[in-house]
Every structure is written in structure tokens, then in C-alpha cells.
Write a protein that holds these residues in place. Structure first.
Motif, PDB file in Angstrom:
ATOM      1  N   ARG A   7       0.819  -1.208   0.000  1.00 29.11           N
ATOM      2  CA  ARG A   7       0.000   0.000   0.000  1.00 29.11           C
ATOM      3  C   ARG A   7       0.854   1.259   0.000  1.00 29.11           C
ATOM      4  NH1 ARG A   7      -5.174  -0.636   0.426  1.00 29.11           N
ATOM      5  NH2 ARG A   7      -5.347   1.570   0.780  1.00 29.11           N
ATOM      6  N   ASP A  63      -2.827   6.460  -1.652  1.00 26.91           N
ATOM      7  CA  ASP A  63      -1.706   7.038  -0.918  1.00 26.91           C
ATOM      8  C   ASP A  63      -2.182   7.789   0.310  1.00 26.91           C
ATOM      9  OD1 ASP A  63       0.581   6.489  -2.779  1.00 26.91           O
ATOM     10  OD2 ASP A  63      -0.749   7.566  -4.143  1.00 26.91           O
ATOM     11  N   THR A  95      -2.250   3.616   5.890  1.00 26.71           N
ATOM     12  CA  THR A  95      -2.464   4.677   4.920  1.00 26.71           C
ATOM     13  C   THR A  95      -2.777   5.959   5.689  1.00 26.71           C
ATOM     14  OG1 THR A  95      -3.393   3.078   3.368  1.00 26.71           O
ATOM     15  CG2 THR A  95      -3.903   5.409   2.976  1.00 26.71           C
ATOM     16  N   CYS A 138       2.478  11.807   2.325  1.00 24.36           N
ATOM     17  CA  CYS A 138       2.624  10.840   1.237  1.00 24.36           C
ATOM     18  C   CYS A 138       4.102  10.640   0.928  1.00 24.36           C
ATOM     19  CB  CYS A 138       1.891  11.293  -0.022  1.00 24.36           C
ATOM     20  SG  CYS A 138       0.116  11.149   0.101  1.00 24.36           S
TER      21      CYS A 138
END
Length: 145
Positions: A7, A63, A95, A138
Motif C-alpha cells: 500500500r 496514498d 495509509t 505521502c
């Protein structure tokens, strides 16, 4: 979603943009936020309610998630708790999930922190605010895990 999918490396290969799930039940707010996300270099996927947001999250890598707290079907706290449980169960890296709310007070911020949110954004958010949040949370696509 495959259990072994990483992920942390979900930047859209075709566009080079971060994939962001935007859960917002107010259509005008969702459209405005999607435009801000595009201007901030992201590829948004809008969800109209909590249940749809969870369905999108389970079937697509993202993201980052921008999660409205007050939505029909499931509120943002419920959806975030489900996402965190799924990540733990599948041993996925968390995440980044950002709470979207009109409430700007320490009590709401603390509840969000305890629920598993990574950040807190007061609506309406500007493109610059979104850009800073994306940059802070991110991981660049070429960064090693």
C-alpha cells in the motif's frame, strides 16, 4: 485487494500523481475538494458516503484518505476504524487518513487522534493546505519502503 499488495507504493504510474480517496457526502464540497486535489498534484477518487468510501478503499490502493467525519451510512470514525482493522489484519502499512471537519477545537482533534486519524483538516480547505498535507504524509513513489 490482494493481501500482499504494498500500500505504500500506490502513486498512479500512468499520471505520477498520488491517489487520494476523498470521502465527502456534500456534492459541492466534494467537487471543490477534487479540484483542489488535482491542483495539488493528486488523482482523487470521490466517495459519497462512508460505506462507499470503505468499498473503494478495500478494492483500490490509495496514498492518502481525506475522510469527512459526518456522513450517512457510516461516519468517518467508523470507516477509519474499519480501515485500521483491515490494515492490521492484512499486515499492511497504515495509509495516512486525514479528518475533514468544520469543527476546529482540541476535543475534536483528540477524538480523531484516538480513532486512528493521522491528521486533521478544517473545511473548507485550500489547495495550499492540501498540498502541504500531501507533502507531509505521502511518500514519494521512488522512496524505498
Amino acid at each position: 485487494m490482494d493481501d500482499d499488495r504494498d500500500r505504500a507504493d500506490t502513486c498512479d504510474a500512468a499520471t505520477g500523481r498520488y491517489r487520494v480517496l476523498l470521502a465527502e457526502d456534500c456534492e459541492s464540497s466534494r467537487l471543490a475538494m477534487e479540484m483542489c486535489l488535482r491542483h495539488a498534484g493528486c488523482e482523487p477518487q470521490g466517495a459519497r458516503n462512508g460505506r462507499q468510501a470503505l468499498e473503494f478503499f478495500v478494492s483500490n490502493p490509495f496514498d492518502m484518505v481525506l475522510m469527512d467525519l459526518e456522513m450517512p451510512d457510516m461516519d468517518g470514525h467508523e470507516v477509519t476504524a474499519c480501515i485500521r482493522a483491515m490494515e492490521r489484519e492484512r499486515r499492511l502499512p497504515p495509509t495516512p487518513i486525514i479528518a475533514l471537519t468544520a469543527h476546529d477545537d482540541p476535543a475534536h482533534r483528540e477524538i480523531c487522534r484516538q480513532t486512528g486519524f493521522d491528521g486533521y483538516m478544517v473545511k473548507p480547505a485550500s489547495t495550499d493546505t492540501i498540498r502541504r498535507m500531501v507533502a507531509a504524509l505521502c511518500r514519494p513513489p521512488d522512496t524505498p519502503s
